[in-house]
Design a protein around this motif. Structure first.
Motif, PDB file in Angstrom:
ATOM      1  N   HIS A  86     -20.712   6.409  93.104  1.00 22.81           N
ATOM      2  CA  HIS A  86     -19.313   6.834  93.005  1.00 22.81           C
ATOM      3  C   HIS A  86     -18.395   5.746  93.555  1.00 22.81           C
ATOM      4  O   HIS A  86     -18.791   4.965  94.437  1.00 22.81           O
ATOM      5  CB  HIS A  86     -19.084   8.150  93.746  1.00 22.81           C
ATOM      6  CG  HIS A  86     -19.341   8.087  95.224  1.00 22.81           C
ATOM      7  ND1 HIS A  86     -18.472   7.484  96.116  1.00 22.81           N
ATOM      8  CD2 HIS A  86     -20.370   8.565  95.969  1.00 22.81           C
ATOM      9  CE1 HIS A  86     -18.939   7.594  97.331  1.00 22.81           C
ATOM     10  NE2 HIS A  86     -20.104   8.236  97.290  1.00 22.81           N
ATOM     11  N   PRO A  87     -17.167   5.654  93.044  1.00 25.53           N
ATOM     12  CA  PRO A  87     -16.217   4.677  93.573  1.00 25.53           C
ATOM     13  C   PRO A  87     -15.768   5.074  94.987  1.00 25.53           C
ATOM     14  O   PRO A  87     -15.959   6.214  95.418  1.00 25.53           O
ATOM     15  CB  PRO A  87     -15.050   4.745  92.579  1.00 25.53           C
ATOM     16  CG  PRO A  87     -15.145   6.106  91.971  1.00 25.53           C
ATOM     17  CD  PRO A  87     -16.614   6.453  91.942  1.00 25.53           C
ATOM     18  N   LEU A  88     -15.166   4.151  95.684  1.00 24.37           N
ATOM     19  CA  LEU A  88     -14.673   4.428  97.037  1.00 24.37           C
ATOM     20  C   LEU A  88     -13.446   5.329  97.011  1.00 24.37           C
ATOM     21  O   LEU A  88     -13.151   6.027  97.977  1.00 24.37           O
ATOM     22  CB  LEU A  88     -14.351   3.115  97.755  1.00 24.37           C
ATOM     23  CG  LEU A  88     -15.541   2.180  97.983  1.00 24.37           C
ATOM     24  CD1 LEU A  88     -15.085   0.897  98.673  1.00 24.37           C
ATOM     25  CD2 LEU A  88     -16.639   2.872  98.793  1.00 24.37           C
ATOM     26  N   SER A  89     -12.728   5.302  95.894  1.00 24.78           N
ATOM     27  CA  SER A  89     -11.588   6.191  95.681  1.00 24.78           C
ATOM     28  C   SER A  89     -11.522   6.505  94.191  1.00 24.78           C
ATOM     29  O   SER A  89     -12.182   5.859  93.378  1.00 24.78           O
ATOM     30  CB  SER A  89     -10.285   5.546  96.163  1.00 24.78           C
ATOM     31  OG  SER A  89     -10.030   4.351  95.439  1.00 24.78           O
ATOM     32  N   TYR A  90     -10.708   7.483  93.839  1.00 26.40           N
ATOM     33  CA  TYR A  90     -10.682   7.985  92.471  1.00 26.40           C
ATOM     34  C   TYR A  90      -9.289   7.829  91.873  1.00 26.40           C
ATOM     35  O   TYR A  90      -8.304   8.312  92.442  1.00 26.40           O
ATOM     36  CB  TYR A  90     -11.111   9.454  92.442  1.00 26.40           C
ATOM     37  CG  TYR A  90     -12.527   9.644  92.940  1.00 26.40           C
ATOM     38  CD1 TYR A  90     -13.602   9.545  92.073  1.00 26.40           C
ATOM     39  CD2 TYR A  90     -12.784   9.883  94.296  1.00 26.40           C
ATOM     40  CE1 TYR A  90     -14.911   9.702  92.526  1.00 26.40           C
ATOM     41  CE2 TYR A  90     -14.079  10.045  94.764  1.00 26.40           C
ATOM     42  CZ  TYR A  90     -15.138   9.949  93.868  1.00 26.40           C
ATOM     43  OH  TYR A  90     -16.430  10.091  94.335  1.00 26.40           O
ATOM     44  N   ASP A  91      -9.221   7.166  90.715  1.00 23.62           N
ATOM     45  CA  ASP A  91      -7.963   6.997  89.991  1.00 23.62           C
ATOM     46  C   ASP A  91      -7.840   8.121  88.970  1.00 23.62           C
ATOM     47  O   ASP A  91      -8.755   8.345  88.168  1.00 23.62           O
ATOM     48  CB  ASP A  91      -7.935   5.642  89.271  1.00 23.62           C
ATOM     49  CG  ASP A  91      -7.755   4.482  90.230  1.00 23.62           C
ATOM     50  OD1 ASP A  91      -7.600   4.729  91.445  1.00 23.62           O
ATOM     51  OD2 ASP A  91      -7.774   3.328  89.773  1.00 23.62           O
TER      52      ASP A  91
END
Length: 215
Positions: free
Chosen positions: A158-163
């Motif tokens: 998973h990414p470090l944050s979500y766009d």
């Protein structure tokens, strides 16, 4: 090109639908009070907000989707002020009005009559302006668990944050929907029917769900 508009209906006036082109098929799903209207599909399981309605439609129409399907709340204009014009227009105008676009997916957010979020260029998607969320929903929500939801759906880190696109108004081609299996969408619907916070988690994962670059 066949278009369909899917509307998650609860308690708003739907007279605006009369301005949608007659060439666009319209499917209304109502939750809450059952008005027994012939042009509506009543969903007695009032869970998962509009996000559940959208993925319920995808799951149950997986084999007969329109070329492009638009998804809308019953009053879209405080999220996308010109949504009817977008729906009625060609792909060039749809792309021009989107804040995030990649193969077969367009997300929308623009208005002068509601909450207009401050959007920033995406670090994860090209040609996109988005909101960014962390696992717990910060800074726009709280007590979410996006990382855990990701692990339930994807087989990649998973990414470090979500766009993500705020407000949940988007359109997608049937080819892009089908980068995932019907079983995948069944799992999404089950999550939405099971966990109260899941609509906000799935909203943050929408652009990843419809993106072939994420396994």
């Amino acid at each position: 090109m066949k278009k369909e508009l899917v509307i998650s209906v609860f308690d708003k006036d739907l007279s605006w639908v009369d301005n949608v082109s007659k060439e666009v098929s319209i499917k209304k799903y109502r939750k809450g009070s059952n008005l027994n209207l012939d042009d509506e599909i009543y969903l007695s399981n009032n869970v998962g907000r509009d996000v559940h309605t959208f993925f319920y439609h995808i799951l149950n129409n997986y084999d007969n989707l329109a070329d492009i399907t638009f998804f809308s709340q019953d009053y879209p204009f405080d999220h996308v002020e010109n949504y009817v014009e977008i729906i009625n227009s060609d792909v060039d105008f749809i792309t021009k009005c989107s804040i995030l676009h990649f193969d077969g997916y367009w997300g929308f957010h623009w208005n002068n009559i509601g909450t207009m979020w401050q959007l920033n260029p995406s670090s994860q998607f090209t040609n996109g302006r988005i909101l960014t969320s962390f696992n717990d929903g910060y800074p726009h929500d709280k007590n979410l668990y996006v990382d855990e939801t990701w692990k339930s759906l994807f087989n990649c880190p998973h990414p470090l944050s979500y766009d993500f696109v705020p407000g949940g108004h988007f359109c997608v081609t049937k080819e892009t929907v089908k980068i995932r299996t019907k079983e995948f969408y069944q799992h999404v619907v089950t999550l939405l029917e099971t966990y109260d916070k899941m609509p906000w988690n799935i909203e943050r994962l929408e652009a990843y769900i419809f993106n072939k670059n994420y396994i």
